[in-house]
Design a protein around this motif. Sequence first.
Motif, PDB file in Angstrom:
ATOM      1  N   ARG A  96     -11.368   5.577   0.151  1.00 58.33           N
ATOM      2  CA  ARG A  96     -12.069   4.722   1.107  1.00 58.33           C
ATOM      3  C   ARG A  96     -11.181   4.433   2.320  1.00 58.33           C
ATOM      4  NH1 ARG A  96     -16.537   1.191   0.102  1.00 58.33           N
ATOM      5  NH2 ARG A  96     -16.302   1.628  -2.112  1.00 58.33           N
ATOM      6  N   ARG A  97      -9.887   4.159   2.045  1.00 60.36           N
ATOM      7  CA  ARG A  97      -8.944   3.908   3.162  1.00 60.36           C
ATOM      8  C   ARG A  97      -8.814   5.139   4.058  1.00 60.36           C
ATOM      9  NH1 ARG A  97      -3.944   5.027   4.675  1.00 60.36           N
ATOM     10  NH2 ARG A  97      -3.560   6.276   2.805  1.00 60.36           N
ATOM     11  N   ARG A  98      -8.709   6.316   3.443  1.00 56.26           N
ATOM     12  CA  ARG A  98      -8.574   7.545   4.228  1.00 56.26           C
ATOM     13  C   ARG A  98      -9.811   7.770   5.103  1.00 56.26           C
ATOM     14  NH1 ARG A  98      -3.828   9.508   5.121  1.00 56.26           N
ATOM     15  NH2 ARG A  98      -5.044  11.172   6.066  1.00 56.26           N
ATOM     16  N   ALA A 148      -6.796   2.549  22.441  1.00 62.01           N
ATOM     17  CA  ALA A 148      -7.065   1.443  21.512  1.00 62.01           C
ATOM     18  C   ALA A 148      -7.574   1.966  20.170  1.00 62.01           C
ATOM     19  CB  ALA A 148      -8.090   0.489  22.138  1.00 62.01           C
ATOM     20  N   GLY A 149      -8.463   2.945  20.206  1.00 64.48           N
ATOM     21  CA  GLY A 149      -8.997   3.506  18.974  1.00 64.48           C
ATOM     22  C   GLY A 149      -7.938   4.233  18.169  1.00 64.48           C
ATOM     23  N   ARG A 150      -7.033   4.888  18.852  1.00 62.10           N
ATOM     24  CA  ARG A 150      -5.995   5.648  18.137  1.00 62.10           C
ATOM     25  C   ARG A 150      -4.930   4.727  17.525  1.00 62.10           C
ATOM     26  NH1 ARG A 150      -6.557  10.723  22.321  1.00 62.10           N
ATOM     27  NH2 ARG A 150      -8.553  11.316  21.376  1.00 62.10           N
ATOM     28  N   LYS A 151      -4.659   3.625  18.184  1.00 58.64           N
ATOM     29  CA  LYS A 151      -3.753   2.630  17.591  1.00 58.64           C
ATOM     30  C   LYS A 151      -4.341   2.123  16.283  1.00 58.64           C
ATOM     31  CE  LYS A 151      -1.543   0.711  21.764  1.00 58.64           C
ATOM     32  NZ  LYS A 151      -1.447  -0.503  22.628  1.00 58.64           N
ATOM     33  N   GLU A 210      -2.853   2.616  12.424  1.00 53.61           N
ATOM     34  CA  GLU A 210      -2.557   1.465  11.561  1.00 53.61           C
ATOM     35  C   GLU A 210      -3.189   1.644  10.182  1.00 53.61           C
ATOM     36  OE1 GLU A 210      -3.951  -1.954  13.613  1.00 53.61           O
ATOM     37  OE2 GLU A 210      -2.388  -1.890  15.165  1.00 53.61           O
ATOM     38  N   ILE A 211      -4.403   2.189  10.143  1.00 56.47           N
ATOM     39  CA  ILE A 211      -5.105   2.353   8.862  1.00 56.47           C
ATOM     40  C   ILE A 211      -4.538   3.539   8.071  1.00 56.47           C
ATOM     41  CG2 ILE A 211      -7.339   2.810   7.768  1.00 56.47           C
ATOM     42  CD1 ILE A 211      -8.643   1.514  10.253  1.00 56.47           C
ATOM     43  N   LEU A 212      -4.397   4.670   8.758  1.00 57.56           N
ATOM     44  CA  LEU A 212      -3.952   5.881   8.067  1.00 57.56           C
ATOM     45  C   LEU A 212      -2.461   5.851   7.741  1.00 57.56           C
ATOM     46  CD1 LEU A 212      -5.893   8.666  10.030  1.00 57.56           C
ATOM     47  CD2 LEU A 212      -6.229   8.042   7.643  1.00 57.56           C
ATOM     48  N   GLY A 213      -1.697   5.308   8.668  1.00 60.51           N
ATOM     49  CA  GLY A 213      -0.253   5.268   8.474  1.00 60.51           C
ATOM     50  C   GLY A 213       0.399   6.633   8.583  1.00 60.51           C
ATOM     51  N   GLY A 214      -0.335   7.625   8.996  1.00 59.18           N
ATOM     52  CA  GLY A 214       0.199   8.978   9.103  1.00 59.18           C
ATOM     53  C   GLY A 214      -0.864   9.932   9.626  1.00 59.18           C
ATOM     54  N   PRO A 215      -0.647  11.242   9.469  1.00 65.35           N
ATOM     55  CA  PRO A 215      -1.535  12.237  10.090  1.00 65.35           C
ATOM     56  C   PRO A 215      -2.934  12.310   9.480  1.00 65.35           C
ATOM     57  CG  PRO A 215       0.614  13.177   9.581  1.00 65.35           C
ATOM     58  CD  PRO A 215       0.554  11.863   8.887  1.00 65.35           C
TER      59      PRO A 215
END
Length: 831
Positions: free
Chosen positions: A434-436, A458-461, A465-470
């Motif tokens: 769900r997080r991914r 703004a959307g990419r920030k 923050e949610i993904l924490g990576g690629p």
Amino acid sequence: MRKKANQKRMYYFSEKLKRQLEQITRYPLTVVEAPSGFGKTTAVKEYLKENLSPEACEYWYTCLGEPASWAWRGICELLANANEEIAANLKKLEMPATDTLFYITGILRDFHCRKETYLVIDNYQLVDCDIPWELMSVFSGHGNPNLHIIFITQQLGPRQKLITHNGDIHIIDTSAFFFDREGTASLFRMEGIRLTPQELESVFTSTEGWVSAIRLQIINFEETGSFDCTAGIEQLVENAIWKRLTPEEREFLLSVSVMEGFNARQAAIMMGRETLPEEIEELLKSNDFIRYFPDKGLYTIHSILRDYLQNRFCHYQPEDFQKRILYLAGQAYAAESQIYAAAQLFFKVGEFEAILSMPFSGDYIDNQREKDIPDYIELVVNQCPQDILCKYPFVMLMFSYTMLLDGRMEVFQKLCRLIGRTVEGESTLSREERRRVKGEFALLMSFIGYNDIRKMTAGRKQALEILGGPSVIIVNSMPWTFGCTSILSMFWRESGSLEDTLRDMDECLPYYLKLTRGHGSGANIAMRAEAMLMRGEEDEAEILCHRALYEARSHQQAAIGLCSELVLARIAILRGDPKGYFSAIKNIQGYAKESSQLHVLRMADLCLAVVSLVLGTTDYVAKWLWDMESIKKTLYSPSIPYGQIFYSKLLLMEKRYSELYGISGQILDTAGSEYANIKYLMPRVCQLIHLAVAKHDTGKEIEAREHLKEALALTLPDKVYLPFAQQKGALGDLVKSLVNSFPDREGINAIAELCQRQEKGAGIIRKAVLQEKSPLTPREREIALLAKSRLSAKEIAGRLCISDATVRTMLRSIYGKLDIHSKNELDLKKF
């Protein structure tokens, strides 16, 4: 009774066809052209088997309708049997287009082949090439007496003059394959059947000498002991083949007829077995209308039999049977990673779970764009039950990018609602899944802000923050520029905002690079380089280009590399630097040669079109840019305004002013108004300049000035000058005449000065290009050199083993191309 697989097949060829086949050894290239069912392949195969010396080499490549890049690779691998180095150089060019034929000509000049070699390209009509006749003509100029290339093809349409009058090409056409009465009788005698005069006349009248129909009559006679001379082809197939099959054989052939071709593994899948039964293997080996390609391990059913089988399948089989077979065929395609072919069949039978379980990727979808995969995805999304779609959120994300980039906003919004429901509502997703999905969805939604960089940032920030990576959806090989070759055109939205836009890009890109493992590396630098060039500051632009190239190459970013090389090519034109120009062009073409990705090839087309149009020519303008609908189909939606400017420029160059005026409103609307979410300032400026030039050319000076004033008002605050300088003619003087209309006199004078530099530099490059390019084919060049050495037409003919008439015909062509009238003038020409 059926002919045994190991029984030697006896063939009879008419004397006319034999005489034609005997010419193959005397020509560099032979074209065997006739419709399906005329025995072209059999004739060539048997002739070579019976007549080549033991030392001669024979190699075949058969096209089965694979993508153009695969077909070209196969042709090059065929050529590698004769010369590996030449084949490797040709492979880099990808499927030839008009603007690459010159390079193929140059490569083939060095074709060394020591052994007598025959290279056969079969089913050439299935090669996805826009210039089939031209390509054969170029291949005929290889100039090596030991090499003989044979193209076997169904009819390709009207022949070009360059084929008909080419002394290096031997053509065997349909007329050579028809049998006369004696030939028809001989075919029957070979099978132990002697016809009465009346029977011969009936058979000949019903078949009209067509070998496939004659063969069906023979099979029918062997089975029934009589002829059915009133039957059409379908009835002959039924009597000669269908009625002789067992129920298992009938079901098998009906099943595999839904596939273009199949291998043994796929055939077994169609039967629901691990391996094929012996009787089916025997059928595949012994049936005259089933062909096997050992190099590919594929079987194909002759069109005569396949048409009959598909008719029975569609109109005489129950619906349950049809659905079961189509589903099995989908599984058979999937087993060989033929994803799109499998998915299309699954869609026909409503197996949506099977479709969504396929390993779709961004790269794969991108490379299927010109096969209308966006249409297919829209159908799937609209017809698949929503509860099934929601089980596959990552597939929905992948499909969402396709719909967004193709401008299908209604479908895109539907997918977004479903993804949102999956993330926020009840689902079978784990907490981590769900997080991914939530993070990937945030990244997807950041593209809604295109082309406002601040909104995208703004959307990419948030996504980072949610993904924490690629991301796992966006990969490095996807088109960062949406296929556009000007990053400045993508993001320059408002007059006077260019410096702010460049800074916004510097801030935004690092977030995106972290999300995508470097996707788009160097884009901000390449954009700044283009801005510097627009101001005439080419030294700074050149330095930035090399920085951008370093960043792009470090992360395999072909799109950014192409944008940077295009800026370098335009710098070279402004400076009048032929060495720099040819280096940039070679590098642009290199990206196309080395990549199998469709968007890279199309970007290379755009880069070459830009430099060609800047020079005032259409030499490098790809065919698809000459049609507005083709542009819309080929480019991603965000790049269409950029692509439309190419078409507008072509209309201007061809003085099609009414059409230019007619589409201007549409182009300016697409570029966006001040109230639109997406705004493209550069396409708007370019279109206003085109209108100004058109009005100026037709003597409407007041309107020309108004359009020019509007364009200048948009560009002067940002010091964007080069678009005005890249127009041939008196635009520089027209700009200078407006010096009193604008307070920015420095900007007006800068444009006028840049116009002079650009005109001078472009003139130098045009001259250098003409010196590099020869209008002659390799054989014409050979004849021209001999004529320059004062050999007569008869002496040239003797040396090259061609007729005097051919030499004279080709000399007339040479003189026409070089615009000369005598050998004395030929001495003064470089070619």
